[in-house]
Enzyme design. Structure first.
Site, short mmCIF file in Angstrom:
data_model
loop_
_atom_site.label_atom_id
_atom_site.label_comp_id
_atom_site.label_asym_id
_atom_site.label_seq_id
_atom_site.Cartn_x
_atom_site.Cartn_y
_atom_site.Cartn_z
CD GLU A 36 -2.89 0.07 2.36
OE1 GLU A 36 -2.74 0.88 1.42
OE2 GLU A 36 -1.95 -0.37 3.04
CD GLU B 213 0.14 6.73 1.21
OE1 GLU B 213 1.33 6.35 1.15
OE2 GLU B 213 -0.81 5.93 1.34
#
Length: 406
Positions: free
Chosen positions: A210, A321
């Site tokens: 990520e 997120e």
């Protein structure tokens, strides 16, 4: 009299036990700090309070990993993905390129890498020393089922607004990501915008790489927007961490510090700024490389860290997120992206543009059959499009709590 003596003895035992526990914790923290903060060649004080240590590339924490004991650092990738890159960091007129705040006070010399110094308070903010620098489990967006059960949302406490591709073998991904400073309601919540490169199942064995930007008061002790990376090979259980907070990611770049503040940031109805991130698998060595902007090859995640990703990724996700802790029984007001819904468009809503994947021929290309996913579109949402030099793009985000998201 006897009861008084017993009570005094009991209190002494409690005090000694607590003092021993406190002393033991202090020793553990000191040991962890010594492991993370390597002796620097030079240290630079950033205007935001960070200290950036310039550490010799061969002394970085990554090389402590048991699978990397005899690892020879690869100083450049054997191959870059083929493809005509889009113009990097295209911003509105009269604006400066993206940089990091610590650059105002100096740079690290060649042969060293910049590492954000970890403080005692950084570690003490974590729930435990073992959890420091780690995401909590269940923090990955799982697009299926299309309508997740309500308890899945509350159980994980994480909410997303993403686009994704699956059903093929992927060897990397790229995106240009609009940078903002979303407001965070609780210190234990965060807001981030990133790419996920995923392999394996959404069970105990998920592999994930990520990269993106985040605001995380718990991790950094402030509300600054910071560049970050993350990796795990077991669904966020025992392996992996943010940035260089454990052994794993090997950095070779002397200019950009993972975890350091990004500057300048976008403002509503004003100048817009973005960062470009490319992650790809070296076809020869099998390592996963990361590039920031048009010319900063940051380093790589060595192939031995992973199981599924040692071959290829099976899903790529791009988007936002947040953590929704519902601390007062209501949805959090922590913002995602700019804190505005996608419908508001450029200059108001946050975007990802030029999203691409790397295929089996090591070529950058547009993703096919993009899906979208969000748990509660009245809190955070996503809208896709494609156009000219923006390629495949999407707007995403939202304010969290509002009349339609109580």
């Amino acid at each position: 009299m006897g009861k008084v003596v017993l009570l005094i003895l009991y209190m002494l035992v409690v005090v000694v036990t607590l003092a021993f526990a406190d002393s033991s914790q202090k020793l553990e923290v000191q040991k962890h700090l010594k492991n993370l903060n390597r002796p620097p060649v030079r240290s630079i004080k950033s205007p935001d309070g960070d200290i950036i240590d310039c550490v010799h590339v061969s002394h970085q924490p990554a090389l402590n990993h048991p699978d990397l004991k005899n690892h020879k650092i690869q100083m450049k990738p054997n191959f870059h993905p083929e493809g005509h890159p889009f113009e990097e960091s295209k911003v509105s007129s009269n604006s400066k390129p993206i940089t990091q705040l610590w650059h105002k006070n100096g740079r690290c010399p060649q042969g060293t890498i910049p590492i954000r110094r970890t403080s005692k308070n950084d570690i003490l903010r974590a729930s435990s020393i073992q959890q420091f620098g780690k995401k909590k489990q269940k923090s990955f967006p799982q697009p299926k089922p299309a309508k997740p059960l309500p308890d899945l949302i509350s159980q994980s406490g994480h909410q997303h607004a993403i686009v994704y591709v699956e059903g093929d073998k992927y060897y990397g991904a790229k995106a240009t990501i609009n940078v903002w400073d979303p407001k965070i309601q609780q210190p234990n919540e965060f807001s981030l915008s990133q790419m996920w490169i995923l392999g394996g199942s959404f069970g105990q064995d998920l592999n994930s790489i990520e990269a993106g930007w985040q605001v995380s008061p718990d991790l950094y002790g402030d509300n600054n927007t910071r560049l970050f990376t993350y990796w795990t090979s077991d669904a966020y259980q025992a392996t992996g961490c943010y940035n260089l907070l454990c052994s794993g990611f090997i950095q070779i770049n002397s200019d950009i510090a993972l975890g350091a503040s990004i500057s300048p940031l976008s403002k509503y109805s004003s100048s817009q700024y973005d960062i470009s991130i490319l992650v790809w698998k070296d076809p020869k060595e099998g390592n996963w490389w990361m590039q920031f902007g048009s010319d900063h090859v940051m380093g790589y995640w060595p192939a031995p860290l992973f199981s599924y990703l040692s071959d290829s990724a099976s899903m790529i996700e791009w988007g936002g997120e947040v953590v929704n802790s519902e601390s007062d029984g209501q949805h959090t007001s922590t913002q995602m992206g700019s804190g505005h819904f996608p419908e508001e468009g450029f200059g108001k809503a946050s975007y990802f543009k030029n999203i691409q994947i790397v295929d089996g021929n090591n070529k950058l290309r547009a993703p096919k059959d993009l899906g979208t996913y969000t748990e509660q579109d009245s809190c955070y949402n996503v809208q896709t499009g494609s156009a000219g030099d923006w390629g495949n793009y999407f707007y995403y985000g939202g304010p969290g709590r509002n009349p339609n998201c109580p």
